[in-house]
Scaffold this motif. Sequence first.
Motif, PDB file in Angstrom:
ATOM      1  N   GLN A  83       0.811  -1.211   0.000  1.00 31.56           N
ATOM      2  CA  GLN A  83       0.000   0.000   0.000  1.00 31.56           C
ATOM      3  C   GLN A  83       0.854   1.275   0.000  1.00 31.56           C
ATOM      4  O   GLN A  83       0.315   2.377  -0.086  1.00 31.56           O
ATOM      5  CB  GLN A  83      -0.922   0.019   1.225  1.00 31.56           C
ATOM      6  CG  GLN A  83      -1.911  -1.123   1.270  1.00 31.56           C
ATOM      7  CD  GLN A  83      -2.935  -1.075   0.147  1.00 31.56           C
ATOM      8  OE1 GLN A  83      -2.990  -0.134  -0.640  1.00 31.56           O
ATOM      9  NE2 GLN A  83      -3.773  -2.105   0.055  1.00 31.56           N
ATOM     10  N   ALA A  84       2.160   1.121   0.128  1.00 32.85           N
ATOM     11  CA  ALA A  84       3.048   2.279   0.197  1.00 32.85           C
ATOM     12  C   ALA A  84       3.822   2.478  -1.096  1.00 32.85           C
ATOM     13  O   ALA A  84       3.610   3.447  -1.820  1.00 32.85           O
ATOM     14  CB  ALA A  84       4.009   2.131   1.382  1.00 32.85           C
ATOM     15  N   THR A  85       4.716   1.577  -1.397  1.00 36.42           N
ATOM     16  CA  THR A  85       5.592   1.741  -2.569  1.00 36.42           C
ATOM     17  C   THR A  85       5.467   0.621  -3.591  1.00 36.42           C
ATOM     18  O   THR A  85       5.913   0.776  -4.718  1.00 36.42           O
ATOM     19  CB  THR A  85       7.059   1.797  -2.125  1.00 36.42           C
ATOM     20  OG1 THR A  85       7.406   0.545  -1.503  1.00 36.42           O
ATOM     21  CG2 THR A  85       7.305   2.933  -1.149  1.00 36.42           C
ATOM     22  N   SER A  86       4.927  -0.513  -3.185  1.00 36.41           N
ATOM     23  CA  SER A  86       5.018  -1.754  -3.960  1.00 36.41           C
ATOM     24  C   SER A  86       6.479  -2.179  -4.038  1.00 36.41           C
ATOM     25  O   SER A  86       7.298  -1.731  -3.236  1.00 36.41           O
ATOM     26  CB  SER A  86       4.395  -1.590  -5.351  1.00 36.41           C
ATOM     27  OG  SER A  86       3.012  -1.268  -5.249  1.00 36.41           O
ATOM     28  N   GLY A  87       6.811  -3.040  -4.996  1.00 36.16           N
ATOM     29  CA  GLY A  87       8.139  -3.637  -5.039  1.00 36.16           C
ATOM     30  C   GLY A  87       9.253  -2.672  -5.374  1.00 36.16           C
ATOM     31  O   GLY A  87       9.033  -1.553  -5.841  1.00 36.16           O
ATOM     32  N   ALA A  88      10.476  -3.102  -5.108  1.00 33.33           N
ATOM     33  CA  ALA A  88      11.658  -2.306  -5.415  1.00 33.33           C
ATOM     34  C   ALA A  88      11.899  -2.267  -6.924  1.00 33.33           C
ATOM     35  O   ALA A  88      11.281  -3.019  -7.695  1.00 33.33           O
ATOM     36  CB  ALA A  88      12.871  -2.901  -4.702  1.00 33.33           C
ATOM     37  N   SER A  89      12.786  -1.412  -7.346  1.00 36.44           N
ATOM     38  CA  SER A  89      13.116  -1.264  -8.768  1.00 36.44           C
ATOM     39  C   SER A  89      13.565  -2.593  -9.377  1.00 36.44           C
ATOM     40  O   SER A  89      14.411  -3.298  -8.821  1.00 36.44           O
ATOM     41  CB  SER A  89      14.234  -0.227  -8.915  1.00 36.44           C
ATOM     42  OG  SER A  89      14.899  -0.358 -10.146  1.00 36.44           O
ATOM     43  N   SER A  90      13.000  -2.924 -10.504  1.00 36.09           N
ATOM     44  CA  SER A  90      13.385  -4.159 -11.202  1.00 36.09           C
ATOM     45  C   SER A  90      14.860  -4.133 -11.592  1.00 36.09           C
ATOM     46  O   SER A  90      15.565  -5.145 -11.520  1.00 36.09           O
ATOM     47  CB  SER A  90      12.516  -4.339 -12.454  1.00 36.09           C
ATOM     48  OG  SER A  90      12.672  -3.221 -13.320  1.00 36.09           O
ATOM     49  N   ILE A  91      15.343  -2.958 -11.970  1.00 35.10           N
ATOM     50  CA  ILE A  91      16.741  -2.796 -12.384  1.00 35.10           C
ATOM     51  C   ILE A  91      17.670  -2.996 -11.195  1.00 35.10           C
ATOM     52  O   ILE A  91      18.686  -3.699 -11.282  1.00 35.10           O
ATOM     53  CB  ILE A  91      16.929  -1.404 -13.011  1.00 35.10           C
ATOM     54  CG1 ILE A  91      16.045  -1.266 -14.250  1.00 35.10           C
ATOM     55  CG2 ILE A  91      18.390  -1.138 -13.365  1.00 35.10           C
ATOM     56  CD1 ILE A  91      15.713   0.157 -14.628  1.00 35.10           C
ATOM     57  N   SER A  92      17.319  -2.400 -10.064  1.00 35.17           N
ATOM     58  CA  SER A  92      18.131  -2.546  -8.859  1.00 35.17           C
ATOM     59  C   SER A  92      18.174  -3.990  -8.391  1.00 35.17           C
ATOM     60  O   SER A  92      19.200  -4.463  -7.879  1.00 35.17           O
ATOM     61  CB  SER A  92      17.581  -1.654  -7.749  1.00 35.17           C
ATOM     62  OG  SER A  92      17.682  -0.292  -8.093  1.00 35.17           O
TER      63      SER A  92
END
Length: 474
Positions: A333-342
Amino acid sequence: MDSSLCLTPSSHSSISLTSLSSLQATSDAKNLRTISFKTWNNRKYMQAIGRRYTVRSDCITDPAMAVDTLVSPRANSLKPSKTMVIADQATALKESGVPIIKLAAGEPDFDTPKVVSEAGINAIREGYTRYTPNAGTLELRKAICHKLEAENGLSYTPDQILVSNGSKQSALQAVLAVCSPGDEVIVPAPYYVSYPEMARLADAKPVILRTSIADNFLPKPESLASILNEKSRLLIICSPSNPTGAVYPRELLEEIADIVRKHPRLLVMTDEIYEHIIFPPAKHTSFASLPGMWERTLTVNGFSKTFAMTGWRLGYLAGPTHFVAACGKIQSQATSGASSISQKAGLAALGMGFAGGETVSTMVKAFQERRDFLVKAFGELKGVKIAEPQGAFYLFLDVSAYYGAEIEGFGTITDSESLCRFLLEKAQVALVPGDAFGDDNCIRISYAESLPTIKEAVERIKKAMVLIRPKIPL
């Protein structure tokens, strides 16, 4: 002409209108208050009234005043991160042409390892730029499980791992997931600046556990035991420590574990972001690896420090399934997942070998060389107390012997903030005052800069310190 508005009395504060000398109040038959502002934009008074009364926009006589600019009590109660504020100020000064040396932020000066950067570049080239699962890609979570077992002696499954946008997000979500209003969060001081604020965001109470430079800033088990009660919900351990560089020896962690066992509600969040930046003979021990502590521990880690990946914003949490699932709901509910590239870059980092292999080992040797230089250099200054750091890349100096000194053209050095302000102005070196970390006797120096830069900074600091005449001769 004065502007006025109507306010309905609220019950959640005891602030009295009579204490606000620039306001005039009258009562009407509906038990409302009509306030005449002689200085409408005085925000101090606006905030005080906002806590005591509910603003009725239908009574506002000046249309320009129709916007309620007050923020929530929760946001109002938070302090900004002083490390970020000072780092931003130093950057602004440097960009304006002032030759500032920045030793405030905890950011390695090394470039991200080439193999890691190439993995990120390839992810972009190959179109790996879409959303990933909220918890992180399965391949990265499997790699983290492998890392934790090989390096930390911890056994987890991918559903017990949550990949986030940095270890700070992981830590905050852990606090929010396990703490309820009225719970107490035990924070050993000196502490990372965000820990008490994380507790406040969860409507919990931060309880500060004081430590001493004489004990290398490590908590005494008996002191910990004395402050625990039925409200104690979470103990935060950061080892190696930001800001002191202290490393909790296994024997101390075992004593802490014995205390934790006696308190059924008490959990432990251990921040291990600096685990591989550690200097012999010190060794890192993961708290969750101690008998009976796996079920009670939320382990926070990430890639920013060990792999010089600060800007990639990648961290993770490991813990029992039900706690990690709760953290995952918050993240969704806040950011969802981290960067796919990272995440592709993080996968490559974990593939560099045990503890980052030779590349990370070279960085750690450089940090140790810088530490040794700083300990020797500041050891030559009378009145300065030092606890030699065993890890991370910070030196936490007790400079309180200089407090009370008068400086012509500047004023009095009263505390860590005024000393840091003096050094920024006179030496043009940016440091962080210890009050940000819960110990006003000290200042923090980050040695995540090159050795030549550090040597120049020390030379500037020493020249500036000569101008300080302590009231009591050192």
